[in-house]
Design a protein around this motif. Structure first.
Motif, PDB file in Angstrom:
ATOM      1  N   ALA A  47      28.636 -44.538  -3.497  1.00 19.30           N
ATOM      2  CA  ALA A  47      27.417 -43.748  -3.421  1.00 19.30           C
ATOM      3  C   ALA A  47      27.636 -42.581  -2.492  1.00 19.30           C
ATOM      4  CB  ALA A  47      26.270 -44.623  -2.902  1.00 19.30           C
ATOM      5  N   LEU A  48      27.337 -41.390  -2.937  1.00 21.35           N
ATOM      6  CA  LEU A  48      27.530 -40.197  -2.120  1.00 21.35           C
ATOM      7  C   LEU A  48      26.230 -39.820  -1.431  1.00 21.35           C
ATOM      8  CD1 LEU A  48      29.666 -38.040  -4.551  1.00 21.35           C
ATOM      9  CD2 LEU A  48      30.430 -39.530  -2.720  1.00 21.35           C
ATOM     10  N   ALA A  49      26.366 -39.109  -0.334  1.00 26.40           N
ATOM     11  CA  ALA A  49      25.184 -38.662   0.392  1.00 26.40           C
ATOM     12  C   ALA A  49      24.404 -37.682  -0.459  1.00 26.40           C
ATOM     13  CB  ALA A  49      25.595 -38.004   1.705  1.00 26.40           C
ATOM     14  N   PRO A  50      23.087 -37.658  -0.316  1.00 29.22           N
ATOM     15  CA  PRO A  50      22.308 -36.681  -1.078  1.00 29.22           C
ATOM     16  C   PRO A  50      22.779 -35.278  -0.780  1.00 29.22           C
ATOM     17  CG  PRO A  50      20.891 -38.278   0.035  1.00 29.22           C
ATOM     18  CD  PRO A  50      22.271 -38.490   0.561  1.00 29.22           C
ATOM     19  N   THR A  51      22.812 -34.457  -1.807  1.00 27.46           N
ATOM     20  CA  THR A  51      23.226 -33.072  -1.649  1.00 27.46           C
ATOM     21  C   THR A  51      22.039 -32.167  -1.935  1.00 27.46           C
ATOM     22  OG1 THR A  51      23.988 -33.130  -3.925  1.00 27.46           O
ATOM     23  CG2 THR A  51      25.623 -33.463  -2.237  1.00 27.46           C
ATOM     24  N   PRO A  52      22.072 -30.937  -1.408  1.00 23.83           N
ATOM     25  CA  PRO A  52      20.958 -30.032  -1.651  1.00 23.83           C
ATOM     26  C   PRO A  52      20.745 -29.804  -3.134  1.00 23.83           C
ATOM     27  CG  PRO A  52      22.445 -29.176   0.029  1.00 23.83           C
ATOM     28  CD  PRO A  52      23.101 -30.357  -0.569  1.00 23.83           C
TER      29      PRO A  52
ATOM     30  N   PRO B  84      33.794 -36.632  -9.759  1.00 29.75           N
ATOM     31  CA  PRO B  84      33.506 -37.909  -9.097  1.00 29.75           C
ATOM     32  C   PRO B  84      34.596 -38.964  -9.238  1.00 29.75           C
ATOM     33  CG  PRO B  84      31.561 -37.101 -10.255  1.00 29.75           C
ATOM     34  CD  PRO B  84      32.701 -36.230 -10.682  1.00 29.75           C
ATOM     35  N   PRO B  85      35.253 -39.126 -10.405  1.00 26.27           N
ATOM     36  CA  PRO B  85      36.296 -40.168 -10.479  1.00 26.27           C
ATOM     37  C   PRO B  85      37.439 -39.929  -9.499  1.00 26.27           C
ATOM     38  CG  PRO B  85      35.631 -39.477 -12.685  1.00 26.27           C
ATOM     39  CD  PRO B  85      35.019 -38.501 -11.724  1.00 26.27           C
ATOM     40  N   THR B  86      37.906 -38.675  -9.409  1.00 28.37           N
ATOM     41  CA  THR B  86      38.977 -38.375  -8.461  1.00 28.37           C
ATOM     42  C   THR B  86      38.496 -38.575  -7.028  1.00 28.37           C
ATOM     43  OG1 THR B  86      40.058 -36.811  -9.953  1.00 28.37           O
ATOM     44  CG2 THR B  86      40.504 -36.558  -7.603  1.00 28.37           C
ATOM     45  N   LEU B  87      37.302 -38.123  -6.737  1.00 28.97           N
ATOM     46  CA  LEU B  87      36.737 -38.261  -5.392  1.00 28.97           C
ATOM     47  C   LEU B  87      36.693 -39.731  -4.977  1.00 28.97           C
ATOM     48  CD1 LEU B  87      35.194 -36.435  -3.169  1.00 28.97           C
ATOM     49  CD2 LEU B  87      33.160 -37.519  -4.122  1.00 28.97           C
TER      50      LEU B  87
ATOM     51  N   SER C 180      34.267 -29.936  -0.747  1.00 27.51           N
ATOM     52  CA  SER C 180      34.919 -31.120  -1.318  1.00 27.51           C
ATOM     53  C   SER C 180      35.386 -32.052  -0.207  1.00 27.51           C
ATOM     54  CB  SER C 180      36.113 -30.709  -2.190  1.00 27.51           C
ATOM     55  OG  SER C 180      35.694 -30.068  -3.379  1.00 27.51           O
ATOM     56  N   ILE C 181      35.854 -31.484   0.914  1.00 26.98           N
ATOM     57  CA  ILE C 181      36.288 -32.298   2.042  1.00 26.98           C
ATOM     58  C   ILE C 181      35.100 -33.042   2.644  1.00 26.98           C
ATOM     59  CG2 ILE C 181      37.181 -32.161   4.405  1.00 26.98           C
ATOM     60  CD1 ILE C 181      39.010 -29.861   3.341  1.00 26.98           C
ATOM     61  N   VAL C 182      33.957 -32.383   2.746  1.00 26.00           N
ATOM     62  CA  VAL C 182      32.749 -33.058   3.236  1.00 26.00           C
ATOM     63  C   VAL C 182      32.375 -34.200   2.299  1.00 26.00           C
ATOM     64  CG1 VAL C 182      30.277 -32.785   3.679  1.00 26.00           C
ATOM     65  CG2 VAL C 182      31.885 -31.039   4.472  1.00 26.00           C
ATOM     66  N   ARG C 183      32.425 -33.950   1.003  1.00 22.47           N
ATOM     67  CA  ARG C 183      32.098 -34.993   0.028  1.00 22.47           C
ATOM     68  C   ARG C 183      33.087 -36.163   0.131  1.00 22.47           C
ATOM     69  NH1 ARG C 183      29.919 -34.278  -4.874  1.00 22.47           N
ATOM     70  NH2 ARG C 183      31.884 -34.394  -6.051  1.00 22.47           N
ATOM     71  N   LEU C 184      34.351 -35.844   0.336  1.00 20.59           N
ATOM     72  CA  LEU C 184      35.362 -36.889   0.471  1.00 20.59           C
ATOM     73  C   LEU C 184      35.123 -37.703   1.739  1.00 20.59           C
ATOM     74  CD1 LEU C 184      37.926 -38.066  -0.779  1.00 20.59           C
ATOM     75  CD2 LEU C 184      39.233 -36.293   0.403  1.00 20.59           C
TER      76      LEU C 184
END
Length: 386
Positions: A20-25, A331-334, A366-370
């Motif tokens: 689960a990723l953090a909510p994004t704007p 998302p799959p790679t992340l 992308s680094i923040v998302r990772l």
């Protein structure tokens, strides 16, 4: 905190479900894929406001992902494939700067961001750099920062290419041991000292005659890898960089070739660079080669999104510029990369990841998302019931 994912299951096995990723704007109207950079929510600290005029480039505040940085594994280093992008205004830079100014003076501001603990020096691929040039980079970053340095195309490309990138004739200096040592390994070690993290040999796509006869290239690669490690053996252990080889031909992963490549790298104390590039198979198909090299460090370059095709780098640049938001999330790679990094670092091994703007549209975001995906792996909801 749940333990790091089991290496046998996550690092070299099936692709896990995306965390689960953090909510994004909310994305701009009309493009459901766009994820923009967050706006600064507080003023710059007094120290940043008091910069001298000599430091022309300032870091954006709040610092990129500063709330996530303390939760990152200490052995993990993430960063960009370069740093001279004006589109990073407001997330990396405090205001608008030209590409030239960022290339010359932006590195110190880049290195202020706690998530950005490494960066790739790509210009060394186009021409060899002198020790003094590397030393200038080293002087701009804190003691804990490390560089990923690309070897020159002079020794990494089997072809001499035209300005358009087309192969014209065989390159007689390809994988030349003495040239690699004198034009690359020694200058980088001398100039960067303990801030040299990875010596990266990115082997450009091979001409057909070499693809059909990889044994010749394997033999040359073995000689080079052994010579590099012999050169580095005189350095103190704490100053010895990782040596990694990245390839751009799927044939390197063939069942008759990959075991030979793994054996060569292991004997030379080098590793395989996980190249997430449109020219290469997706990440799950490359992981078996890393399994053959385990235990050892992980070096990864998350480059061109496969939706652009193997020859779509120019199209990716054109479509994704100015690289100020996520436009093509992967998302799959992340998810798989996050679990792999958590597993590798959880077992006490170093990991380096450089992320290109062409991966999702904006390397820093992308680094923040990772980073967020790695944090989410530690949450109880993502713990392995076993």
């Amino acid at each position: 905190m749940s333990p790091a994912p089991d290496l046998n299951l996550d690092l070299f096995g099936a692709e896990p479900a995306p965390p689960a990723l953090a909510p994004t704007p909310a994305p701009p109207a009309g493009d459901s894929h766009d994820i923009a950079a967050p706006s600064p929510t507080r003023p710059a600290p007094a120290a940043a406001k008091g910069r001298s005029r000599a430091q022309a480039v300032g870091a954006a505040y709040p610092l990129l992902g500063e709330e996530l940085a303390p939760a990152m594994p200490p052995l993990l280093r993430m960063g960009g494939s370069s740093w001279s992008y004006p589109g990073w205004q407001g997330m990396v830079w405090d205001k608008a700067y030209s590409e030239r100014i960022l290339a010359q003076r932006g590195l110190s501001a880049y290195a202020e961001h706690p998530l950005l603990r490494t960066v790739s020096i790509d210009r060394s691929f186009y021409r060899p750099l002198a020790p003094s040039e590397y030393a200038l980079y080293a002087a701009q970053v804190p003691a804990d920062f490390r560089f990923v340095v690309k070897a020159p195309a002079l020794v990494c490309d089997a072809q001499v290419r035209s300005e358009e990138g087309k192969g014209r004739e065989p390159n007689p200096a390809f994988l030349n041991v003495e040239l690699a040592l004198s034009s690359y390994v020694r200058p980088a070690c001398e100039g960067l000292l303990d801030k040299l993290g990875v010596l990266l040999f990115q082997l450009s796509p091979l001409p057909l005659n070499r693809v059909l006869n990889l044994q010749q290239t394997l033999a040359e690669l073995e000689q080079l890898a052994l010579a590099v490690q012999a050169e580095l053996a005189s350095l103190p252990a704490e100053r010895r960089p990782i040596v990694a080889f990245e390839v751009r031909d799927p044939d390197w992963l063939r069942p008759d070739v990959a075991p030979q490549l793994a054996q060569i790298l292991r004997q030379a104390g080098a590793t395989y660079c996980l190249g997430l590039h449109a020219k290469m198979p997706r990440m799950p198909e490359q992981l078996p080669l890393l399994r053959a090299l385990w235990p050892g460090p992980l070096v990864c370059r998350w480059n061109v999104n496969p939706i652009f095709g193997p020859y779509g780098y120019a199209d990716a640049e054109k479509q994704l510029a100015p690289f100020d938001r996520i436009q093509q999330p992967d998302p799959p790679t992340l998810a798989l990369l996050a679990s792999t990094l958590a597993a590798v670092c959880g077992k006490g091994q170093q990991a380096y990841v450089t992320v290109s703007n062409e991966a999702e549209g904006c390397g820093p975001l992308s680094i923040v998302r990772l980073a967020q995906a790695i944090v989410d792996l530690k949450k109880p909801d993502n713990a392995d019931p076993a």
